[in-house]
Design an enzyme around this catalytic site. Structure first.
Site, PDB file in Angstrom:
ATOM      1  N   ASP A 219       0.845  -1.187   0.000  1.00 18.83           N
ATOM      2  CA  ASP A 219       0.000   0.000   0.000  1.00 18.83           C
ATOM      3  C   ASP A 219       0.895   1.257   0.000  1.00 18.83           C
ATOM      4  OD1 ASP A 219      -3.091   0.682   0.441  1.00 18.83           O
ATOM      5  OD2 ASP A 219      -1.949   2.077   1.673  1.00 18.83           O
TER       6      ASP A 219
ATOM      7  N   TYR B 127      -2.000  10.985   0.861  1.00 20.77           N
ATOM      8  CA  TYR B 127      -2.492  10.793  -0.506  1.00 20.77           C
ATOM      9  C   TYR B 127      -2.323  12.073  -1.324  1.00 20.77           C
ATOM     10  CZ  TYR B 127      -4.383   6.146   0.233  1.00 20.77           C
ATOM     11  OH  TYR B 127      -4.500   4.800   0.460  1.00 20.77           O
TER      12      TYR B 127
ATOM     13  N   HIS C 164      -5.071  -7.682   0.597  1.00 16.47           N
ATOM     14  CA  HIS C 164      -4.345  -6.409   0.652  1.00 16.47           C
ATOM     15  C   HIS C 164      -3.611  -6.246   1.978  1.00 16.47           C
ATOM     16  CE1 HIS C 164      -3.468  -2.330  -0.614  1.00 16.47           C
ATOM     17  NE2 HIS C 164      -3.838  -1.906   0.583  1.00 16.47           N
TER      18      HIS C 164
END
Length: 403
Positions: free
Chosen positions: A187, A324, A381
């Site tokens: 990630d 982000y 994930h």
């Protein structure tokens, strides 16, 4: 040049203990109980988002049965520290193996994760003989909290993208006295680990990924014309990749992290829903843990709430979301001024429940010095969280030739 007393204090490594006042835990429970609920979704599946039954059961368990102190005890049982790097207080767990010649390993978590998702790999990695491995497989383990996440401090200025975090991690390993070490990430942690590989700080021997953050030539070609780049089989994986890029959390946190940050730090159930709505595979497994009583590996009700509660108690949902925003600007800068290739050895594991299953030739195109590639039998994930034993076995195999 000698180190002054002031600089020694600035670079000091200090013990850290988790101590959350009971009043904050009671206040959280009260907020959960006082949740203002929306009406039920109009479909029978998760296509409209996190389902009401799942979140109401999560809220019931959170307010009535969940015990944060159990998580706090697990954290307190591990050696934790903080140190200031580049103006930010960095929290990290540091567990040394009892085995000689253990290989130092730094693992970087992602979003919506934290060091919580790595707790179950501490034993298998540092004490392999108790978990099906040999003494030669041992690691000294460093688990830092990303800046703005959990118990790490929040950056007070822009610019803390993956590259800057990577530089901080190299400095952290230097302060810990490690002259030979390896790094792992998935990630957002894959972005940090990728940057470490490109920066190639002294002592870094190689890197491992369980998520493909780098853009190989095939993906760049597909952005212009998918039919030029892929076989039919590859297009399926590319479709999964493009679908995740269109999910709301990536768009909103990438553009306006401050806007979404207001409800995330104000509503516990808003925070929980936002964190659960990450990817289809993880959501299905987490939903089963709450609504169906069937956890998938380490994705239990308590472990999931450990992670969400950490975000709430530290008030870091907004600062975490800013990564982000930083990543998007870092990607644009890298597009204009490409960073150097990763020349260090690279290992990669594909987990079947991952957002997309990167074909070997994608990984090889992104990382020419690929020394290990494997497709795991289970996991998604949050591989370290869901399948800690399998994840640990992958890291043992991936780094074996670099010891």
């Amino acid at each position: 040049m000698s180190v002054t007393e002031e600089s020694a204090e600035a670079t000091a490594i200090r013990p850290f203990t988790v101590e959350i006042p009971e009043a904050e835990i009671e206040a959280l429970r009260a907020r959960v109980v006082a949740t203002r609920w929306p009406s039920k979704e109009l479909v029978q599946d998760g296509s409209q988002g996190v389902q009401l039954a799942t979140l109401q059961e999560l809220a019931r368990y959170w307010a009535a049965d969940y015990d944060w102190r159990a998580c706090e005890a697990r954290l307190t049982a591990l050696p934790q520290f903080t140190t200031e790097i580049d103006g930010v207080e960095i929290h990290f767990i540091h567990v040394k193996s009892a085995h000689e010649n253990a290989l130092p390993l730094i693992i970087t978590h992602g979003w919506p994760g934290s060091v919580i998702e790595m707790l179950e790999v501490v034993g298998p990695l540092t004490d392999p003989t108790a978990h099906g491995g040999g003494a030669e497989d041992a690691f000294d383990l460093v688990l830092p909290s990303l800046p703005g996440y959990g118990f790490s401090g929040e950056p007070a200025e822009v610019g803390w993208d993956a590259g800057r975090v990577a530089q901080a991690w190299a400095e952290l390993m230097r302060r810990l006295g490690y002259t030979r070490y390896v790094a792992q990430g998935g990630d957002q942690g894959a972005g940090v680990t990728d940057a470490m590989g490109r920066q190639a700080p002294d002592g870094l021997l190689g890197v491992h990924f369980n998520f493909l953050d780098a853009a190989p030539r095939e993906l760049l070609m597909a952005a212009l014309n998918p039919r030029l780049a892929f076989s039919g089989e590859d297009r399926a994986q590319f479709s999964k990749l493009t679908a995740i890029l269109m999910r709301g959390y990536i768009a909103e946190m990438g553009e306006h992290p401050q806007t979404i940050g207001y409800p995330l730090v104000d509503s516990p159930l808003g925070l929980a829903a936002w964190m659960l709505d990450h990817d289809a595979d993880s959501y299905e497994k987490i939903s089963r843990a709450f609504a169906g009583g069937q956890p998938s590996g380490g994705l239990t009700r308590d472990h999931i709430l450990d992670n969400i509660t950490l975000y709430w108690l530290t008030g870091t949902a907004t600062s975490a979301a800013r990564l982000y925003w930083e990543s998007g600007r870092g990607a644009m800068a890298a597009f204009k001024h490409p960073p150097p290739h990763v020349s260090l050895p690279v290992a990669y594991t594909v987990f079947p429940g991952e957002i997309f299953q990167a074909p070997r030739h994608w990984v090889k195109s992104a990382y020419h010095n690929l020394i290990y590639f494997n497709e795991a039998a289970r996991g998604g994930h949050f591989a370290a969280w869901e399948e800690p034993q399998l994840f640990s076995e992958e890291l043992r195999a991936a780094f074996r030739t670099l010891r």
